[in-house]
Write a protein that holds these residues in place. Structure first.
Motif, PDB file in Angstrom:
ATOM      1  N   LEU A  58      35.467  41.974  35.252  1.00 21.69           N
ATOM      2  CA  LEU A  58      34.403  41.757  34.528  1.00 21.69           C
ATOM      3  C   LEU A  58      34.919  41.890  33.516  1.00 21.69           C
ATOM      4  O   LEU A  58      34.795  40.760  32.254  1.00 21.69           O
ATOM      5  CB  LEU A  58      32.987  43.052  34.663  1.00 21.69           C
ATOM      6  CG  LEU A  58      32.682  42.714  36.375  1.00 21.69           C
ATOM      7  CD1 LEU A  58      32.201  44.079  36.690  1.00 21.69           C
ATOM      8  CD2 LEU A  58      32.035  41.923  36.805  1.00 21.69           C
ATOM      9  N   THR A  61      36.015  38.691  32.415  1.00 25.61           N
ATOM     10  CA  THR A  61      35.433  37.239  32.352  1.00 25.61           C
ATOM     11  C   THR A  61      34.246  37.106  30.662  1.00 25.61           C
ATOM     12  O   THR A  61      34.174  36.659  30.554  1.00 25.61           O
ATOM     13  CB  THR A  61      34.136  37.237  33.330  1.00 25.61           C
ATOM     14  OG1 THR A  61      35.016  37.407  34.651  1.00 25.61           O
ATOM     15  CG2 THR A  61      33.116  36.199  33.588  1.00 25.61           C
ATOM     16  N   ALA A  62      34.450  38.448  30.648  1.00 25.02           N
ATOM     17  CA  ALA A  62      33.458  38.836  29.626  1.00 25.02           C
ATOM     18  C   ALA A  62      33.711  38.282  28.081  1.00 25.02           C
ATOM     19  O   ALA A  62      33.555  37.290  27.216  1.00 25.02           O
ATOM     20  CB  ALA A  62      32.591  39.826  29.662  1.00 25.02           C
ATOM     21  N   LEU A  88      29.189  47.879  34.686  1.00 22.17           N
ATOM     22  CA  LEU A  88      28.730  47.003  33.368  1.00 22.17           C
ATOM     23  C   LEU A  88      27.971  47.192  32.434  1.00 22.17           C
ATOM     24  O   LEU A  88      28.011  47.586  31.507  1.00 22.17           O
ATOM     25  CB  LEU A  88      26.848  46.618  34.480  1.00 22.17           C
ATOM     26  CG  LEU A  88      27.357  45.440  35.289  1.00 22.17           C
ATOM     27  CD1 LEU A  88      25.764  44.932  35.996  1.00 22.17           C
ATOM     28  CD2 LEU A  88      27.839  43.934  34.563  1.00 22.17           C
ATOM     29  N   VAL A 101      26.726  37.448  27.009  1.00 24.12           N
ATOM     30  CA  VAL A 101      27.501  37.973  28.323  1.00 24.12           C
ATOM     31  C   VAL A 101      25.191  37.980  29.069  1.00 24.12           C
ATOM     32  O   VAL A 101      24.694  38.354  29.019  1.00 24.12           O
ATOM     33  CB  VAL A 101      27.821  38.912  29.376  1.00 24.12           C
ATOM     34  CG1 VAL A 101      27.503  39.369  30.606  1.00 24.12           C
ATOM     35  CG2 VAL A 101      29.701  38.885  29.127  1.00 24.12           C
ATOM     36  N   GLN A 103      23.831  38.451  32.631  1.00 23.22           N
ATOM     37  CA  GLN A 103      23.636  38.395  33.776  1.00 23.22           C
ATOM     38  C   GLN A 103      22.285  38.384  35.246  1.00 23.22           C
ATOM     39  O   GLN A 103      21.275  37.914  34.216  1.00 23.22           O
ATOM     40  CB  GLN A 103      23.552  39.729  34.417  1.00 23.22           C
ATOM     41  CG  GLN A 103      23.995  41.064  33.233  1.00 23.22           C
ATOM     42  CD  GLN A 103      24.280  42.358  33.643  1.00 23.22           C
ATOM     43  OE1 GLN A 103      23.580  42.874  34.619  1.00 23.22           O
ATOM     44  NE2 GLN A 103      24.432  43.248  32.610  1.00 23.22           N
ATOM     45  N   PHE A 162      27.378  36.793  34.946  1.00 20.64           N
ATOM     46  CA  PHE A 162      27.552  36.884  35.542  1.00 20.64           C
ATOM     47  C   PHE A 162      26.571  36.989  36.569  1.00 20.64           C
ATOM     48  O   PHE A 162      25.556  37.442  36.583  1.00 20.64           O
ATOM     49  CB  PHE A 162      27.639  38.861  35.443  1.00 20.64           C
ATOM     50  CG  PHE A 162      28.691  40.016  34.612  1.00 20.64           C
ATOM     51  CD1 PHE A 162      28.578  40.344  34.048  1.00 20.64           C
ATOM     52  CD2 PHE A 162      29.816  38.791  34.533  1.00 20.64           C
ATOM     53  CE1 PHE A 162      29.060  40.788  33.511  1.00 20.64           C
ATOM     54  CE2 PHE A 162      31.091  39.242  33.166  1.00 20.64           C
ATOM     55  CZ  PHE A 162      30.382  40.303  32.817  1.00 20.64           C
ATOM     56  N   ILE A 164      24.943  38.721  40.035  1.00 22.80           N
ATOM     57  CA  ILE A 164      25.468  39.387  41.146  1.00 22.80           C
ATOM     58  C   ILE A 164      24.763  39.975  42.416  1.00 22.80           C
ATOM     59  O   ILE A 164      23.603  39.802  42.391  1.00 22.80           O
ATOM     60  CB  ILE A 164      25.322  41.326  40.638  1.00 22.80           C
ATOM     61  CG1 ILE A 164      26.682  41.217  39.232  1.00 22.80           C
ATOM     62  CG2 ILE A 164      25.449  41.870  41.466  1.00 22.80           C
ATOM     63  CD1 ILE A 164      26.088  42.161  38.131  1.00 22.80           C
ATOM     64  N   SER A 187      33.047  29.165  39.479  1.00 20.46           N
ATOM     65  CA  SER A 187      34.269  29.770  39.766  1.00 20.46           C
ATOM     66  C   SER A 187      35.187  29.288  39.915  1.00 20.46           C
ATOM     67  O   SER A 187      36.335  29.955  38.725  1.00 20.46           O
ATOM     68  CB  SER A 187      33.640  31.465  40.942  1.00 20.46           C
ATOM     69  OG  SER A 187      34.054  30.992  41.898  1.00 20.46           O
ATOM     70  N   ALA A 195      31.141  35.336  37.323  1.00 21.48           N
ATOM     71  CA  ALA A 195      32.452  36.084  37.803  1.00 21.48           C
ATOM     72  C   ALA A 195      30.937  36.015  38.990  1.00 21.48           C
ATOM     73  O   ALA A 195      29.710  36.676  38.660  1.00 21.48           O
ATOM     74  CB  ALA A 195      32.080  37.385  37.202  1.00 21.48           C
ATOM     75  N   VAL A 197      29.846  38.021  41.804  1.00 24.10           N
ATOM     76  CA  VAL A 197      30.221  39.385  42.501  1.00 24.10           C
ATOM     77  C   VAL A 197      29.780  39.712  43.837  1.00 24.10           C
ATOM     78  O   VAL A 197      28.039  39.985  43.427  1.00 24.10           O
ATOM     79  CB  VAL A 197      29.837  40.722  40.898  1.00 24.10           C
ATOM     80  CG1 VAL A 197      30.878  42.666  42.020  1.00 24.10           C
ATOM     81  CG2 VAL A 197      30.762  40.499  40.157  1.00 24.10           C
TER      82      VAL A 197
END
Lengths: 441, 491
Positions: A58, A61-62, A88, A101, A103, A162, A164, A187, A195, A197
């Motif tokens: 992570l 990516t961040a 996180l 970032v 989410q 991100f 998720i 991606s 990212a 996930v």
């Protein structure tokens, strides 16, 4: 809640009572938040390597703008969400990450359709105004538009996102797996740092993905297959019950923690925990057990005792079907015994009501003196009650072309369950018991 | 102060202690199933104290709660302990199971109402679609404005979104409860609804707990890939003594409670081995009490003379079992029948088809259909041909009781076979006119015969006989036909 604690030089009895009740309420609050609300621990226990791996991914990516995809796979209650949230949390401590970032949290249970998922993504990225009333030709166009809109002011690079996806396996059941395809496509290509996930409980999740989706996935999986030993389980038990260091009443928390440690040494408690450890190792079932034990802590019983753990264990591992069988009437119990005999004689072939009634009538005529010879409609009503409780089920799902007395059914209990239920049945007539034990009706 | 109030609580509790067995580990084998209810060991006073205890709740309210929940103090206490104080978190989902009329809804709703906790009580029977469930929940928890925020045909995603939106404006100071009755119907709704509701606390990030009530065990609810396991709580059935205690609460003020108790004892003596459902027993008790008191009113017997009262009421209760208990007869009809005093008239029940009057040939058609369904085709020659010659007895020997056709059910037969048997069974000569065939169709409409196979099959339609043996015996008696002689299973 009770009145506040007042410290005086000579505390009156009233104040100390209030103080203990406030302390007790505080204990309950802290522990309940841990057991019921799944409060994040400071560090994930027993999952160090997986945690490092995820955190590193992570962070790349961040901070470095690398696109990644990963699947976290583990059985229910293994700590997948907990692991992700801890990662996180640690990542968001970095200032640059927190500012940049974005989410997007999606769940397979909620977003059952790609359309709904796209709306949710738009909403979570706060881009409803930007999208406005635009109509897009395809899902891909829409997603690319959203990601374009996230470019930072200098238009040189996009903000990292991100994605998720909880219950990842449910997304694989959508039509054409459009969402997964597009997310994983993004991606792989160098458009924007994302990212992806996924968290899932299915070990065979890769089999569910289409070939084109699977090829875009990085095949990176983090497995949370718990390999805790019993000693670690005991330590977990102790630490889950322990009060934190910043508890207001330090004397009370020390006594409490000491009591918990002593509890861990007791043989009976260790046996109970061994039994639980053998059936289910994860933290969720441990939390359930601890909550049930905690509910027995009250005014009259201010500390946890071994008997509390014992009762909690008994409550959580009770046999539901046996409990239901306990409440049946004698007539219904006789019908179940008749069905058991039919299963024994005909080796599990399905039966219908007429056969059961026939067995019952044979019992009444030959062996019984306490059971009255009930009329057929009364027996049918008892049979239908058993059907309603789903202790018996029709073989073909209840096709109604057949008369109800002749519809084939199966008994959803096995031999040992019936015999055990009979042992515990209150005031069971002896002739019924004898009939059940006898080999052939 | 708190110690004193708990002492008073103990004294009050002791005075109201019903004559009921408490579950304890020592007497477990006698009265309770293993692990069904939290078994309290230790001293009696400890049991009583842990019964109903709620911090911050005045003693009077606890006492009124105990009165409203007879014989359910233990379960109410367990529930209260699990729910905890309103500001604390409760377990995200609780699954309460137990037989019908064991007080599940009653206990949880009384507790929530008396303690004034925010809750939404929804019965899944009323929720034909998931949208109705969401609407009712939001309405009860947040008011009509939030329910209006839901779009048409809302999904679980919309519900969670609206909940989060409204909750951001009204964060939970107390635990909110969503009570879903008849939860087994949730399994038939959308597949994501049940797992979503079980984790609602996590999905909306709020202090909410979902309580599911059902009669069916949790093992039958679990989805294929698993879900968040709820806390299972069992409400055991009432023992005979508890039923007596609860039913006696309904006593009529114009008679002594001892008389009513003896009446309930008699009622339980007749019905307990058949039915333990509290609601049914209350209904039966209410219907039959006036008949029970008849001898007292007429002056034939005194209150103490239980034997005479028993002799009066017992046949009446037995008849009630065959009619009112089975809902063959409505309560109004039953009440009227008691007024009439004509005990000889048999009550006509709903499924007593004996009052269906059939024409002469229809009766024979029905008899022929019954014989065709329950006799194997190879035996027709023996039964219906006048000179069949010698047929070996051994070919008729039944090998296995299970193959008795009366146990397996009726078999389909073609129309030709029916007519062949019909012509041999009817004593007079019958011409095969359209009226005979139309009678067959009307028998199908009356659902005494069922048509098997496709509707388009005009060539050789197949039928099955859908009546029971008792019915056909009654029919054949009216035409003086000895059907038993012609049935294969009875030779």
């Amino acid at each position: 809640m009770g009145p506040f604690i007042t410290h005086t030089k000579y505390p009156k009895k009233k104040n100390s009572e209030d103080k203990t009740s406030a302390t007790r309420a505080c204990v309950q609050r802290i522990l309940r938040e841990r057991f019921c609300h799944q409060r994040l621990p400071d560090r994930p226990v027993g999952l160090e390597s997986q945690y490092k791996h995820l955190l590193e991914l992570l962070r790349r990516t961040a901070v470095h703008g690398e696109s990644n995809s990963v699947l976290i796979v583990g059985p229910r209650g293994a700590g997948k969400t907990m692991l992700l949230r801890c990662a996180l949390r640690e990542l968001l401590e970095l200032q640059e990450v927190k500012q940049n970032v974005l989410q997007v949290h999606l769940s397979g249970l909620l977003q059952t359709d790609d359309r709904i998922a796209l709306k949710e993504i738009t909403r979570q990225l706060h881009l409803e105004n930007v999208v406005g009333d635009k109509v897009f030709g395809s899902f891909a166009e829409n997603l690319v538009f959203l990601l374009e809109a996230l470019k930072r002011g200098d238009k040189s690079s996009s903000r990292p996102v991100f994605f998720i996806l909880e219950e990842f396996d449910l997304f694989a059941h959508h039509k054409n797996q459009t969402l997964l395809y597009n997310l994983l496509d993004v991606s792989q290509s160098a458009q924007a740092p994302v990212a992806v996930v996924g968290l899932t409980c299915r070990l065979d999740v890769l089999e569910l993905l289409e070939k084109r989706v699977k090829s875009r996935f990085s095949h990176r999986q983090i497995h949370l297959l718990s390999c805790m030993s019993f000693c670690q389980y005991l330590d977990a038990f102790r630490s889950e019950l322990a009060l934190p260091d910043d508890f207001p009443d330090s004397k009370f928390s020390q006594e409490w923690n000491l009591n918990v440690s002593e509890l861990c040494e007791e043989k009976s408690v260790q046996e109970i925990l061994q039994k639980h450890f053998n059936s289910c190792k994860d933290f969720r079932s441990l939390h359930l057990l601890l909550l049930l034990a905690l509910t027995r802590v009250s005014v009259s019983n201010p500390t946890l005792r071994a008997v509390d753990i014992l009762e909690a264990s008994r409550m959580s591992s009770a046999d539901s079907k046996a409990n239901i069988l306990h409440g049946l009437s004698v007539l219904e119990l006789c019908l179940i015994i008749a069905m058991k005999h039919l299963n024994d004689i005909y080796e599990g072939e399905p039966f219908n009501f007429q056969m059961v009634h026939n067995e019952f009538k044979k019992f009444i005529q030959r062996k019984s003196h306490s059971i009255h010879n009930f009329e057929k409609p009364v027996v049918i009503k008892a049979f239908e009650h058993l059907l309603q409780l789903e202790l018996i089920r029709p073989v073909d799902g209840g096709v109604c072309k057949v008369q109800r007395e002749y519809q084939l059914m199966r008994l959803m209990l096995d031999h040992t369950q019936v015999m055990e239920a009979l042992q515990r049945y209150p005031q069971c007539p002896t002739d019924v018991k004898q009939w059940a034990i006898s080999a052939f009706g | 102060m708190e110690l004193r109030t708990t002492n008073i609580c103990m004294k009050n509790f002791k005075s109201r202690l019903p004559d009921v067995t408490f579950y304890s580990r020592e007497s477990e084998a006698a009265c309770g199933p293993r692990g069904s209810v939290v078994g309290f060991s230790g001293s009696v006073s400890e049991k009583m104290l842990s019964g109903l205890h709620y911090p911050g709740c005045p003693e009077a309210r606890l006492r009124s709660l105990r009165e409203k929940l007879p014989c359910r103090e233990v379960q109410a206490g367990t529930l209260l302990a699990i729910m905890g104080e309103p500001e604390q978190y409760c377990y995200p989902s609780i699954f309460i199971y137990g037989h019908r009329a064991t007080g599940k809804s009653h206990v949880i709703l009384t507790l929530l109402k008396e303690l004034e906790l925010p809750h939404a009580a929804v019965s899944c029977v009323e929720c034909v679609s998931a949208g109705l469930l969401f609407e009712q929940t939001l309405l009860a928890l947040f008011g009509a404005d939030s329910a209006a925020l839901l779009p048409r045909l809302p999904s679980l995603s919309d519900f969670v979104r609206v909940y989060r939106q409204v909750c951001a404006q009204q964060p939970a100071k107390q635990t909110r409860y969503i009570v879903l009755e008849r939860a087994e119907l949730l399994r038939d709704m959308e597949a994501n609804l049940l797992p979503g509701l079980l984790r609602l606390q996590e999905l909306v990030d709020d202090n909410v707990a979902v309580i599911l009530l059902s009669e069916i065990v949790w093992d039958k609810f679990r989805p294929n890939t698993g879900c968040f396991e709820p806390l299972l709580l069992h409400f055991p059935d009432y023992t005979k003594a508890e039923l007596l205690q609860i039913l006696s609460l309904d006593s009529n003020p114009s008679y002594t409670p001892e008389l009513y108790s003896s009446y309930i004892n008699i009622l339980l003596g007749v019905f307990y081995s058949v039915c333990r459902d509290l609601r049914e027993l209350r209904h039966l008790a209410a219907l039959n009490f006036s008949k029970f008191c008849e001898p007292l009113e007429k002056g034939e017997a005194k209150e103490g003379n239980t034997h005479k009262l028993w002799r009066n009421i017992e046949p009446h209760l037995k008849r009630a079992m065959q009619t009112v208990y089975l809902r063959e007869v409505s309560s109004v009809q039953w009440g009227q029948q008691q007024m009439d005093e004509k005990e000889a008239t048999a009550l006509r029940g709903l499924s007593a088809l004996a009052h269906v009057e059939l024409p002469y040939y229809s009766k024979f058609l029905l008899i022929a259909a019954y014989l065709a369904s329950y006799n194997p085709a190879r035996t027709d020659r023996r039964f219906f041909v006048k000179h069949h010659g010698k047929m070996k007895k051994t070919s008729f020997l039944k090998k296995h009781e299970k193959t008795s056709n009366h146990l397996l059910g009726p078999k389909p037969f073609p129309l030709d076979r029916l007519l062949a048997i019909f012509y041999s069974v009817v004593d007079s000569r019958v011409a095969p006119t359209a009226s005979v065939f139309s009678q067959i169709s009307s028998l199908v409409t009356l659902q005494l015969l069922t048509q098997v196979g496709h509707d388009d099959q005009l060539d050789t339609p197949k039928y099955k006989c859908a009546v029971s043996l008792d019915f056909i015996l009654a029919i054949s008696r009216t035409v003086s036909f000895d059907i038993v002689r012609y049935l294969y299973d009875f030779i």
